[in-house]
Design a protein around this motif. Structure first.
Motif, mmCIF file in Angstrom:
data_model
loop_
_atom_site.group_PDB
_atom_site.id
_atom_site.type_symbol
_atom_site.label_atom_id
_atom_site.label_comp_id
_atom_site.label_asym_id
_atom_site.label_seq_id
_atom_site.Cartn_x
_atom_site.Cartn_y
_atom_site.Cartn_z
ATOM 1 N N THR A 91 0.822 -1.181 0.000
ATOM 2 C CA THR A 91 0.000 0.000 0.000
ATOM 3 C C THR A 91 0.875 1.257 0.000
ATOM 4 O OG1 THR A 91 -0.078 -0.158 2.415
ATOM 5 C CG2 THR A 91 -1.891 -1.144 1.223
ATOM 6 N N HIS A 92 0.222 2.411 -0.184
ATOM 7 C CA HIS A 92 0.962 3.655 -0.434
ATOM 8 C C HIS A 92 1.990 3.975 0.657
ATOM 9 C CE1 HIS A 92 -1.773 4.119 -3.636
ATOM 10 N NE2 HIS A 92 -2.822 4.473 -2.912
ATOM 11 N N ARG A 93 1.644 3.616 1.913
ATOM 12 C CA ARG A 93 2.524 4.007 3.033
ATOM 13 C C ARG A 93 3.917 3.354 2.952
ATOM 14 N NH1 ARG A 93 -0.165 0.839 8.116
ATOM 15 N NH2 ARG A 93 -1.263 2.803 8.362
ATOM 16 N N TRP A 94 4.051 2.303 2.135
ATOM 17 C CA TRP A 94 5.356 1.656 1.993
ATOM 18 C C TRP A 94 6.369 2.539 1.281
ATOM 19 C CZ3 TRP A 94 7.327 -2.496 4.384
ATOM 20 C CH2 TRP A 94 6.425 -3.253 5.127
ATOM 21 N N ARG A 95 5.879 3.610 0.653
ATOM 22 C CA ARG A 95 6.785 4.579 0.031
ATOM 23 C C ARG A 95 7.738 5.160 1.100
ATOM 24 N NH1 ARG A 95 7.394 7.885 -4.182
ATOM 25 N NH2 ARG A 95 5.809 6.779 -5.333
ATOM 26 N N ILE A 96 7.209 5.329 2.323
ATOM 27 C CA ILE A 96 8.025 5.902 3.414
ATOM 28 C C ILE A 96 9.164 4.944 3.755
ATOM 29 C CG2 ILE A 96 7.981 6.699 5.820
ATOM 30 C CD1 ILE A 96 4.864 7.008 5.398
ATOM 31 N N ILE A 97 8.825 3.656 3.885
ATOM 32 C CA ILE A 97 9.856 2.644 4.202
ATOM 33 C C ILE A 97 10.891 2.598 3.073
ATOM 34 C CG2 ILE A 97 10.268 0.168 4.622
ATOM 35 C CD1 ILE A 97 8.711 1.315 6.912
ATOM 36 N N ALA A 98 10.407 2.659 1.846
ATOM 37 C CA ALA A 98 11.324 2.609 0.694
ATOM 38 C C ALA A 98 12.285 3.792 0.744
ATOM 39 C CB ALA A 98 10.518 2.619 -0.603
ATOM 40 N N TRP A 99 11.761 4.918 1.085
ATOM 41 C CA TRP A 99 12.565 6.145 1.153
ATOM 42 C C TRP A 99 13.649 5.990 2.242
ATOM 43 C CZ3 TRP A 99 12.345 10.096 5.091
ATOM 44 C CH2 TRP A 99 12.964 11.286 4.728
ATOM 45 N N LEU A 100 13.255 5.438 3.397
ATOM 46 C CA LEU A 100 14.223 5.233 4.483
ATOM 47 C C LEU A 100 15.306 4.223 4.070
ATOM 48 C CD1 LEU A 100 11.824 5.096 7.588
ATOM 49 C CD2 LEU A 100 13.489 6.898 7.029
ATOM 50 N N ILE A 101 14.875 3.161 3.401
ATOM 51 C CA ILE A 101 15.845 2.137 2.959
ATOM 52 C C ILE A 101 16.855 2.753 1.995
ATOM 53 C CG2 ILE A 101 16.121 0.009 1.604
ATOM 54 C CD1 ILE A 101 13.296 -0.823 2.653
ATOM 55 N N LYS A 102 16.342 3.572 1.061
ATOM 56 C CA LYS A 102 17.240 4.169 0.057
ATOM 57 C C LYS A 102 18.232 5.153 0.692
ATOM 58 C CE LYS A 102 14.116 3.634 -3.848
ATOM 59 N NZ LYS A 102 13.079 4.316 -4.631
ATOM 60 N N LEU A 103 17.803 5.784 1.807
ATOM 61 C CA LEU A 103 18.684 6.745 2.486
ATOM 62 C C LEU A 103 19.727 6.066 3.371
ATOM 63 C CD1 LEU A 103 16.377 9.637 3.786
ATOM 64 C CD2 LEU A 103 18.116 9.747 2.002
ATOM 65 N N SER A 104 19.453 4.826 3.766
ATOM 66 C CA SER A 104 20.322 4.191 4.759
ATOM 67 C C SER A 104 21.661 3.770 4.149
ATOM 68 C CB SER A 104 19.619 2.964 5.369
ATOM 69 O OG SER A 104 19.315 2.057 4.334
ATOM 70 N N PRO A 105 22.760 3.913 4.925
ATOM 71 C CA PRO A 105 24.077 3.550 4.388
ATOM 72 C C PRO A 105 24.236 2.031 4.235
ATOM 73 C CG PRO A 105 24.250 4.306 6.665
ATOM 74 C CD PRO A 105 22.822 4.463 6.278
ATOM 75 N N GLN A 106 25.045 1.616 3.273
ATOM 76 C CA GLN A 106 25.229 0.184 2.966
ATOM 77 C C GLN A 106 25.745 -0.619 4.161
ATOM 78 O OE1 GLN A 106 24.351 -1.760 0.293
ATOM 79 N NE2 GLN A 106 23.218 0.108 -0.177
ATOM 80 N N TRP A 107 26.582 0.023 5.003
ATOM 81 C CA TRP A 107 27.177 -0.751 6.108
ATOM 82 C C TRP A 107 26.099 -1.330 7.026
ATOM 83 C CZ3 TRP A 107 26.082 0.811 11.000
ATOM 84 C CH2 TRP A 107 25.806 2.158 11.224
ATOM 85 N N ILE A 108 24.970 -0.627 7.145
ATOM 86 C CA ILE A 108 23.890 -1.137 8.004
ATOM 87 C C ILE A 108 23.420 -2.494 7.479
ATOM 88 C CG2 ILE A 108 21.456 -0.791 8.662
ATOM 89 C CD1 ILE A 108 21.992 2.115 8.996
ATOM 90 N N TRP A 109 23.239 -2.571 6.148
ATOM 91 C CA TRP A 109 22.729 -3.819 5.556
ATOM 92 C C TRP A 109 23.777 -4.919 5.612
ATOM 93 C CZ3 TRP A 109 17.740 -3.870 5.182
ATOM 94 C CH2 TRP A 109 17.073 -2.642 5.093
ATOM 95 N N ASN A 110 25.028 -4.548 5.475
ATOM 96 C CA ASN A 110 26.090 -5.557 5.530
ATOM 97 C C ASN A 110 26.202 -6.192 6.910
ATOM 98 O OD1 ASN A 110 26.720 -5.060 2.884
ATOM 99 N ND2 ASN A 110 28.310 -3.552 3.371
ATOM 100 N N ARG A 111 25.882 -5.411 7.958
ATOM 101 C CA ARG A 111 26.053 -5.914 9.331
ATOM 102 C C ARG A 111 24.796 -6.539 9.908
ATOM 103 N NH1 ARG A 111 29.779 -1.371 12.293
ATOM 104 N NH2 ARG A 111 31.373 -1.390 10.708
ATOM 105 N N MET A 112 23.679 -6.437 9.235
ATOM 106 C CA MET A 112 22.420 -6.910 9.819
ATOM 107 C C MET A 112 22.386 -8.402 10.041
ATOM 108 S SD MET A 112 18.897 -5.245 8.798
ATOM 109 C CE MET A 112 18.793 -3.490 8.913
#
Ligand SMILES: NC(=O)c1ccc[n+]([C@@H]2O[C@H](COP(=O)([O-])OP(=O)(O)OC[C@H]3O[C@@H](n4cnc5c(N)ncnc54)[C@H](OP(=O)(O)O)[C@@H]3O)[C@@H](O)[C@H]2O)c1
Length: 240
Positions: A219-240
């Motif tokens: 639904t439309h509200r997932w645009r917010i999550i997408a925006w946060l994901i795109k802003l987040s630095p790669q190191w966060i995803w590498n360490r998760m």
């Protein structure tokens, strides 16, 4: 004249709900999937303007010829919704699982997408719709091939949208990007949030299709999550 739309993976979840919603809005709908009984019961439920075709998208040439048969029974094809997909979350991340996901979500998807694009170019119009996922925006250890397969959908459709801009044919390429939706894919999974009912997701998907959107979060509200994901630095995803 009502528009004619074929949906892959219409035996359950999002695809089935979208088939029902499009049918309710007056479309001629072609529903496909592997489970024949499910297709037959959808036909019983909806009746006229609903055409069914058993199809396994991993059976490449067969899927193309079955799609052609279905479209001719429907009297043509204006919209293809490439929704069929599998996830391998919780099934271990072995080589076999990865290849299975790639066969359905990438090869099965691209096979019909490229075929329909060519058809639309020849007939002068059409809408190519893919179903990606918010999961396409990041890598995930428990479902590496699934997330990567949806990233493929994003980039592939962007390429075809560019291609469509350079032809005389009137072709729209729409990428639908769901967050969590209640379906067999999300069944039994814990810790999920903002899970949309399939009917709500289907209504928003159809609105995006009819508005000829390039991309739409469902639904439309997932645009917010997408925006946060795109802003987040790669190191966060590498360490998760
Ligand atoms: N639910 C979510 O939270 C969510 C989130 C993001 C994206 N998505 C995407 O939304 C799409 C629909 O998923 P869903 O959530 O509605 O899951 P679902 O209820 O499991 O539906 C998947 C559909 O794909 C079809 N399918 C699977 N393998 C196939 C094959 N080899 N050939 C033909 N059809 C095949 C299934 O039909 P048969 O088994 O009858 O063949 C079924 O109709 C998928 O692309 C999924 O990745 C879902």
């Amino acid at each position: 004249m009502p528009k004619k739309a074929i949906i892959t993976g219409a035996t359950s979840g999002i695809g089935r709900a979208l088939a029902i919603e499009m049918h309710r809005k007056g479309y001629v709908v072609g529903a496909t999937g592997r489970r024949t009984k499910r297709l037959e019961s959808l036909k019983e439920k909806l009746g006229d303007r609903l055409f069914i075709q058993q199809m396994d998208v991993t059976n490449m040439d067969n899927a193309v010829s079955k799609l052609g048969e279905l479209a001719s029974r429907m009297g043509g094809l204006d919209i293809i919704v490439l929704n069929a997909g599998i996830s391998n979350l919780n099934e271990g991340d072995g080589r076999g699982n990865d290849l299975r996901v790639i066969d359905v979500n990438i090869r099965g998807f691209a096979n019909l997408a490229a075929h329909c694009y060519n058809l639309f170019e020849k007939q002068g119009h059409g809408q190519l719709v893919g179903v990606s996922s918010v999961a396409s925006l990041f890598g995930w250890g428990q479902s590496a091939s699934y997330n990567a397969s949806k990233a493929f959908v994003n980039t592939y459709l962007q390429g075809y949208r560019q291609k469509a801009n350079h032809t005389d044919a009137d072709i729209t390429v729409t990428n639908l990007i769901p967050g969590f939706v209640k379906s067999e894919i999300t069944e039994g999974r814990e810790g999920l949030f903002w899970i949309a009912p399939t009917e709500k997701a289907a209504r928003q998907m159809l609105h995006a299709i009819e508005s000829r959107r390039n991309t739409a979060y469902i639904t439309h509200r997932w645009r917010i999550i997408a925006w946060l994901i795109k802003l987040s630095p790669q190191w966060i995803w590498n360490r998760m």
